[in-house]
Design a protein around this motif. Sequence first.
Motif, PDB file in Angstrom:
ATOM      1  N   UNK A   1      18.325 -13.315  -6.566  1.00  0.00           N
ATOM      2  CA  UNK A   1      16.701 -13.195  -6.199  1.00  0.00           C
ATOM      3  C   UNK A   1      16.252 -11.984  -6.769  1.00  0.00           C
ATOM      4  N   UNK A   2      14.924 -11.995  -7.216  1.00  0.00           N
ATOM      5  CA  UNK A   2      14.206 -10.577  -7.499  1.00  0.00           C
ATOM      6  C   UNK A   2      14.380  -9.537  -6.584  1.00  0.00           C
ATOM      7  N   UNK A   3      14.328  -9.957  -5.058  1.00  0.00           N
ATOM      8  CA  UNK A   3      14.450  -9.082  -4.384  1.00  0.00           C
ATOM      9  C   UNK A   3      15.813  -8.249  -4.322  1.00  0.00           C
ATOM     10  N   UNK A   4      16.708  -9.179  -4.429  1.00  0.00           N
ATOM     11  CA  UNK A   4      18.369  -8.697  -4.461  1.00  0.00           C
ATOM     12  C   UNK A   4      18.402  -7.693  -5.684  1.00  0.00           C
ATOM     13  N   UNK A   5      17.854  -8.168  -6.984  1.00  0.00           N
ATOM     14  CA  UNK A   5      18.066  -7.310  -8.152  1.00  0.00           C
ATOM     15  C   UNK A   5      17.447  -5.865  -7.880  1.00  0.00           C
TER      16      UNK A   5
ATOM     17  N   UNK B   1       4.242  -2.775  -4.911  1.00  0.00           N
ATOM     18  CA  UNK B   1       4.858  -1.745  -4.039  1.00  0.00           C
ATOM     19  C   UNK B   1       5.900  -2.381  -3.317  1.00  0.00           C
ATOM     20  N   UNK B   2       5.729  -3.468  -2.993  1.00  0.00           N
ATOM     21  CA  UNK B   2       6.880  -4.255  -2.047  1.00  0.00           C
ATOM     22  C   UNK B   2       8.288  -4.284  -2.830  1.00  0.00           C
ATOM     23  N   UNK B   3       8.261  -4.664  -4.200  1.00  0.00           N
ATOM     24  CA  UNK B   3       9.445  -4.567  -4.864  1.00  0.00           C
ATOM     25  C   UNK B   3       9.816  -3.250  -5.331  1.00  0.00           C
ATOM     26  N   UNK B   4       8.934  -2.448  -5.653  1.00  0.00           N
ATOM     27  CA  UNK B   4       9.309  -1.149  -5.964  1.00  0.00           C
ATOM     28  C   UNK B   4      10.041  -0.063  -4.828  1.00  0.00           C
TER      29      UNK B   4
ATOM     30  N   UNK C   1       2.176  -3.522 -11.574  1.00  0.00           N
ATOM     31  CA  UNK C   1       1.011  -2.918 -10.824  1.00  0.00           C
ATOM     32  C   UNK C   1       0.941  -1.463 -11.305  1.00  0.00           C
ATOM     33  N   UNK C   2       0.338  -1.150 -12.264  1.00  0.00           N
ATOM     34  CA  UNK C   2       0.280   0.227 -12.816  1.00  0.00           C
ATOM     35  C   UNK C   2       0.093   1.324 -11.564  1.00  0.00           C
TER      36      UNK C   2
ATOM     37  N   UNK D   1       5.996  10.118  -6.027  1.00  0.00           N
ATOM     38  CA  UNK D   1       6.206  10.352  -4.437  1.00  0.00           C
ATOM     39  C   UNK D   1       7.778  10.673  -4.395  1.00  0.00           C
ATOM     40  N   UNK D   2       8.495  10.324  -5.615  1.00  0.00           N
ATOM     41  CA  UNK D   2       9.940  10.416  -5.659  1.00  0.00           C
ATOM     42  C   UNK D   2      10.676   9.012  -5.016  1.00  0.00           C
ATOM     43  N   UNK D   3      10.048   8.237  -4.874  1.00  0.00           N
ATOM     44  CA  UNK D   3      10.698   6.754  -4.420  1.00  0.00           C
ATOM     45  C   UNK D   3      11.393   6.149  -5.692  1.00  0.00           C
TER      46      UNK D   3
END
Length: 308
Positions: free
Chosen positions: A191-195, A218-221, A240-241, A250-252
């Motif tokens: 799934x996209x989430x797992x990747x 933001x959710x995926x990143x 989403x730029x 932010x270092x995330x």
Amino acid sequence: MKFCLIDAGIFIDKPELLDPLRAIGEVEVFNGIPAGTEEVIDRAGDADVIAFGLMQFTEEMLDALPKLKVLQFIGTGMWNFVNVDYAESKGIRVLNIDGYGSNAVAEFATAMALSLAKNIPPADRVLKEDRWTIDGLMGKEIKGSTVGVVGTGSIGRLSAEKFAALGAEVIACDIYESEYLKENYNIQYKSMKEVFMEADIVTLHMKVTEENERIIDHKLLSLMKKDALLINVARAELVNTEDLYKALISGNLAGAAIDVYDSEPPTARDYQLAQLKNVIATPHIGYYTQEANDNSIKMAVSSILASL
């Protein structure tokens, strides 16, 4: 019959590639994007076929070209440059070409990932600034890493092959799974989430649809590892730029490589993203190789001839 390459002179370094069109009509080639409708008329007002590679066609421009029968985009993604439904309502066929630069873009995605992972751009800047230091320049190896390929069409498939050849474990996400990749490279689809959770590098190779526009948010990143890298040589509209910018400052997210923008030339917001030290930004050149350039003209000419 008249053929006009209205802005594509930059692509024509081998004039003989246009000989099939010259055999059946007049061919005119122009450089640069027309300033507006009036210049479009000056260049192509009497053209039966227009080929283009850079400009945006407005409805006003289409209204001003009564002789036009075929509008050939020298590239992929014609919908981003012209209102296809409106053009076709006026009896204008709008044509696209696919696959001319698949290998070029796949190589570029791989090069971007290597450049980010090895810290090549900042290392280059160190010496250009007359400094000698390795502080902050420790790189990572692709071999043994996990690379997530999002979209495994022609470009994504080639990208997956190249990363696998470098020794990465490749995982993928696509609604259409490639049996070739699964059988030959042992690539698992997730799934996209797992990747986004598992990959050290995520490279995007999807087409933009209503369903996936700005899907990288933001959710995926926020699911990505803090030392992960994101490569986008597909379409800016996938991301989403603002969310990407926040993740990078932010270092995330450790870094990103970007070759596509919401507006080209970019807006101030895109330039702000491009200027971050942990970003490699290039002016949409992933496709731009001599080989792909020649392929694009050959394929556009063949497409035009087939349409006639």
